[in-house]
Design an enzyme around this catalytic site. Structure first.
Site, PDB file in Angstrom:
ATOM      1  N   SER A  72       8.634   9.638 -23.551  1.00  0.00           N
ATOM      2  CA  SER A  72       7.568   9.022 -24.347  1.00  0.00           C
ATOM      3  C   SER A  72       6.860   7.959 -23.520  1.00  0.00           C
ATOM      4  CB  SER A  72       8.157   8.374 -25.601  1.00  0.00           C
ATOM      5  OG  SER A  72       8.890   7.203 -25.262  1.00  0.00           O
ATOM      6  N   ASP A  73       5.621   7.635 -23.892  1.00  0.00           N
ATOM      7  CA  ASP A  73       5.033   6.405 -23.371  1.00  0.00           C
ATOM      8  C   ASP A  73       5.704   5.251 -24.102  1.00  0.00           C
ATOM      9  OD1 ASP A  73       3.494   4.618 -21.959  1.00  0.00           O
ATOM     10  OD2 ASP A  73       1.605   5.651 -22.341  1.00  0.00           O
ATOM     11  N   LEU A  74       5.568   4.065 -23.572  1.00  0.00           N
ATOM     12  CA  LEU A  74       6.318   2.919 -24.073  1.00  0.00           C
ATOM     13  C   LEU A  74       6.052   2.682 -25.559  1.00  0.00           C
ATOM     14  CD1 LEU A  74       8.220   0.602 -23.385  1.00  0.00           C
ATOM     15  CD2 LEU A  74       6.221  -0.762 -22.768  1.00  0.00           C
ATOM     16  N   GLY A  75       7.088   2.836 -26.369  1.00  0.00           N
ATOM     17  CA  GLY A  75       6.980   2.558 -27.794  1.00  0.00           C
ATOM     18  C   GLY A  75       6.278   3.615 -28.610  1.00  0.00           C
ATOM     19  N   SER A  76       5.982   4.789 -28.029  1.00  0.00           N
ATOM     20  CA  SER A  76       5.189   5.763 -28.789  1.00  0.00           C
ATOM     21  C   SER A  76       6.001   6.485 -29.859  1.00  0.00           C
ATOM     22  CB  SER A  76       4.533   6.776 -27.847  1.00  0.00           C
ATOM     23  OG  SER A  76       5.481   7.617 -27.234  1.00  0.00           O
TER      24      SER A  76
END
Length: 803
Positions: A332-336
């Site tokens: 994932s992208d950060l926090g997605s």
């Protein structure tokens, strides 16, 4: 009982005894095997193949340990620096014992967000010692002794202190030189791996068709073919032929997908892209990079047609893994993942978000709070199957085994100290910067500068600012590590020329004005070099979101220069602050003016194009940018950069990418529909002539080939490089197709008067489209072949017929 019967009885009895003895022996061996296996289990034995080792290790893991392997925690808090010593932090000890973490991200990252400075951060030697300490603790203090995967930001150099800083990706795309970018990627991989990193985040393969978007600088531009070739080059340079080499890293492709065209230019905003356009334009760069061997893919923050990319089964499983055969892991992208709850609001709880992402095919969580306990609960509650969890874990573990981390988890700190940012890499940074610079205008051949100019004025907010020329995702720098434009010109001009400097103004701040001093300096000089543009330079006054994106704000007393970089979306493309006033006042002096642009996105250059003598677009040229710009100003290098993105005249024209769908656009009331500078455009100090185009079609179906021949001559008075571009137009197609589409390109160096005979070859794959049924097919018919110097500077044309 007869003798025969007795004999048969004895034989049977004898056989039974032998069988019984064998069973006893087998029982003894079986009973003792677990103890032996605990000492030397299959997963720790390099003699077994990777599949066996992965299977064995997974069979020993708890659900909690599996979830931990998929959690990528923020790494910069995992070490403590005490003077010249470094050790693991209490936070890391807790992560190992309570979260069973298997990956860290940005352990060596240094910037205002991480609060790691030149004093509190790590040099390359200490960085290697830190990652060694982290690995040793993880291996010796976990039940199964699994080494970590350490991911680092690497788009234009490893984002760590003391590494080489190359031009940002939009500049790399401007080189139109995949071989050079592959060489650069190899250098970045070496510097990263020697410090203990295993994964390099990059390349960014989003098409940048929305220049208001804050992350244009991280892309290779607007075109799928150019992006594909650059993506292949980065993957090949990062990963080499063997990720177990000790000098290569895993490449993570970003951001999957269509992230670069958010509505309104809002970073992470929703995207309005049809299925055919997604397949035809936005996915090909990722597909090409996966085919080149990329082993990791990062999801995008945006949604497509209402489905967030981090929970899109069609994208992550059906297309990426099943159709393309992707063997690596998706992160994932950060926090997605948590963003499925807070941003997209398609999940009502953290557990539901974890289940949505995992079942869609998202293997790993960048943050540590997207999976972790939430994923464990989702598995225990039956929302995620153990089989699905095991598949995700196996993709991560496989790469740990293939990198040889179970056998060689540590790096040589002394080698890191000797190799990172070595003279060869610095020279390479200068070479990439030189080839990335685009000459947009050169009225009356003002450039290259001749010896008659004895007094040079260097003016502008970007003329002597080290951070403004480096771009986003850059670590803090020692002042003498970066060559500014002022320094580069001074070093090249020599003792017989006076070089003077005046800042004139800031990028955004209008409270300080030095315009009068700058104008006076220009009047007293023979020529003025005005260095304007933008900045992605983060500072310690800027606040940041959890994702690392900057929050746009200003203090009461001072406005940051930052107007580009993640989170800094624009509503206009005008030069900000007092920059236009400064430029107009300097031009008004009547002295020759060279405008040098240092920036991360296309800006409004309408007035400059009409009134300035010469214009160089340098994007963010990296640590050697000042030397590279001086090389071009004084003619030590003939500019060869070409635009990878169109430059609009107004935001009212957007989008203005060159390969628009038919029918042709028409003029507005106020202006025409054409961009100011087109995709592929760029001038040289010499001239090139194209001649004698020939094209031959051979074969049919999948074996169809089109061979194109032509000649190129340098008709000028100095050696130079031309970027030869081949475009195609499908004249009649079953679905609407682009008016023009780049298919091949080649950077060619010719000496004065030299002629080269060049060729391109098109395959069936190059002429296919997605038809009405979304089938990838080659349709028969006429195609127009166009060879030239840009998308609008076509020198040779020829029609061919595909039967």
């Amino acid at each position: 009982m007869s003798f025969t019967s007795l004999k048969r009885f004895n034989i049977i009895n004898y056989s039974s005894i032998i069988y019984a003895l064998q069973m006893v022996l087998l029982a003894i061996v079986t009973f003792s095997e677990p103890a032996k296996a605990q000492k030397n289990p299959i997963y720790k034995n390099a003699a077994f193949d990777t599949d066996a080792r992965v299977k064995d290790l997974i069979s020993r893991m708890t659900v909690e340990e599996k979830a931990g392997q998929l959690s990528t925690l923020l790494g910069w808090d995992m070490y403590v620096k005490e003077g010249k010593q470094v050790k693991v932090s209490e936070k890391f000890k807790a992560a190992v014992s309570k979260e069973f973490t298997g990956m860290l991200w940005a352990t060596l990252r240094a910037d205002p967000w991480t609060q790691k400075t030149l004093l509190t951060g790590l040099n390359p030697e200490l960085a290697a010692e830190a990652t060694n300490a982290i690995q040793k603790y993880a291996i010796t203090h976990s039940r199964l002794g699994i080494p970590l995967l350490l991911a680092e930001e690497c788009p234009h150099g490893h984002m760590a202190i003391g590494t080489t800083v190359f031009p940002t990706s939009i500049g790399q795309g401007s080189t139109w030189n995949p071989q050079l970018i592959q060489e650069m990627a190899s250098a970045i991989a070496l510097e990263t791996r020697l410090q203990g990193g295993h994964i390099g985040y990059g390349p960014v393969l989003d098409l940048a068709r929305e220049p208001r978007w804050s992350r244009v600088e991280e892309t290779y531009g607007e075109d799928p073919v150019l992006n594909s070739r650059m993506g292949e080059a980065m993957v090949t340079g990062f990963q080499g032929k063997n990720i177990n080499s000790g000098v290569n890293v895993i490449s993570t492709l970003k951001h999957f997908t269509a992230y670069g065209v958010p509505e309104g230019g809002h970073n992470g905003g929703s995207v309005a892209v049809g299925k055919r356009e997604l397949l035809q334009s936005y996915l090909p760069p990722f597909k090409a990079a996966v085919k080149a061997g990329a082993l990791s893919v990062m999801t995008a923050y945006n949604s497509i047609d209402g489905i967030p990319c981090s929970a899109n089964h069609e994208l992550l499983t059906e297309i990426l893994k099943e159709q393309w055969g992707f063997k690596g892991f998706v992160v994932s992208d950060l926090g997605s993942i948590s963003g499925l709850v807070s941003n997209h609001q398609v999940a009502g709880s953290a557990e539901e978000a974890a289940a949505l992402a995992m079942n869609a095919g998202l293997d790993a969580d960048l943050s540590g709070y997207g999976y972790g306990k939430s994923l464990v609960k989702a598995v225990n509650d039956g929302k995620v199957s153990v089989q699905q969890l095991n598949q995700a874990v196996s993709r991560v573990l496989r790469l740990k085994f293939e990198m040889g981390l179970f056998e060689n988890p540590y790096v040589d700190a002394k080698r890191a100290k000797q190799t990172v940012r070595n003279p060869e890499h610095i020279a390479l940074a200068r070479k990439v910067a030189r080839e990335s610079i685009v000459l947009l205008k050169n009225q009356k051949n003002l450039l290259p500068l001749h010896n008659n100019y004895k007094k040079i004025a260097v003016i502008g907010p970007n003329a002597d600012n080290i951070y403004n020329q480096l771009g986003d995702y850059t670590a803090p720098q020692e002042r003498n590590s970066v060559i500014t434009v002022l320094q580069g010109i001074k070093a090249r001009a020599g003792s017989g020329t006076t070089v003077s400097y005046s800042k004139g103004c800031a990028i955004r701040d209008t409270s300080t004005r030095e315009i009068a001093a700058a104008v006076a300096l220009a009047k007293a000089s023979d020529v003025a070099v005005v260095v304007l543009g933008g900045s992605s330079a983060r500072d310690f006054k800027t606040s940041y979101l959890q994702t690392g994106a900057a929050q746009v704000q200003a203090t009461a007393n001072e406005i940051s220069d930052m107007e580009s970089g993640e989170g800094f979306d624009r509503s206009t493309l005008d030069l900000l602050g007092n920059q236009m006033e400064l430029l107009k006042q300097v031009v008004k002096t009547g002295k020759p003016v060279i405008l040098v642009l240092i920036k991360g996105r296309p800006l409004n250059l309408n007035w400059a194009a009409e009134n300035v003598d010469a214009i160089l677009d340098a994007w963010y040229p990296g640590q050697e940018g000042g030397n590279a710009i001086a090389d071009i100003l004084f003619g030590d290098y003939n500019p060869s950069g070409r635009l990878p993105i169109s430059v609009p005249k107004s935001v009212g024209q957007l989008p203005v990418y060159y390969n628009f769908k038919k029918p042709a656009a028409h003029s507005y009331v106020e202006i025409d529909e054409r961009p100011l500078y087109n995709f592929g455009y760029g001038l040289s100090y010499t001239n090139f002539r194209y001649d004698d185009l020939k094209a031959e079609v051979s074969g049919t179906g999948e074996q169809m080939r089109v061979t194109i021949h032509f000649s190129l001559k340098n008709t000028g008075k100095m050696a130079g490089e031309e970027v030869v571009q081949l475009y195609v137009k499908d004249k009649i197609s079953s679905v609407v197709s682009p008016a023009i589409q780049l298919k091949k390109f080649k950077k060619v160096r010719l000496k004065e008067g030299e002629i080269q005979h060049l060729s391109f070859e098109l395959e069936a794959e190059d002429l296919k489209l997605y038809n009405r049924d979304l089938q990838w097919v080659l349709e028969p018919g006429e195609f127009n072949l166009m060879v030239g110097a840009s998308s609008t500077d076509i020198r040779l044309q020829k029609d061919i017929t595909i039967k």
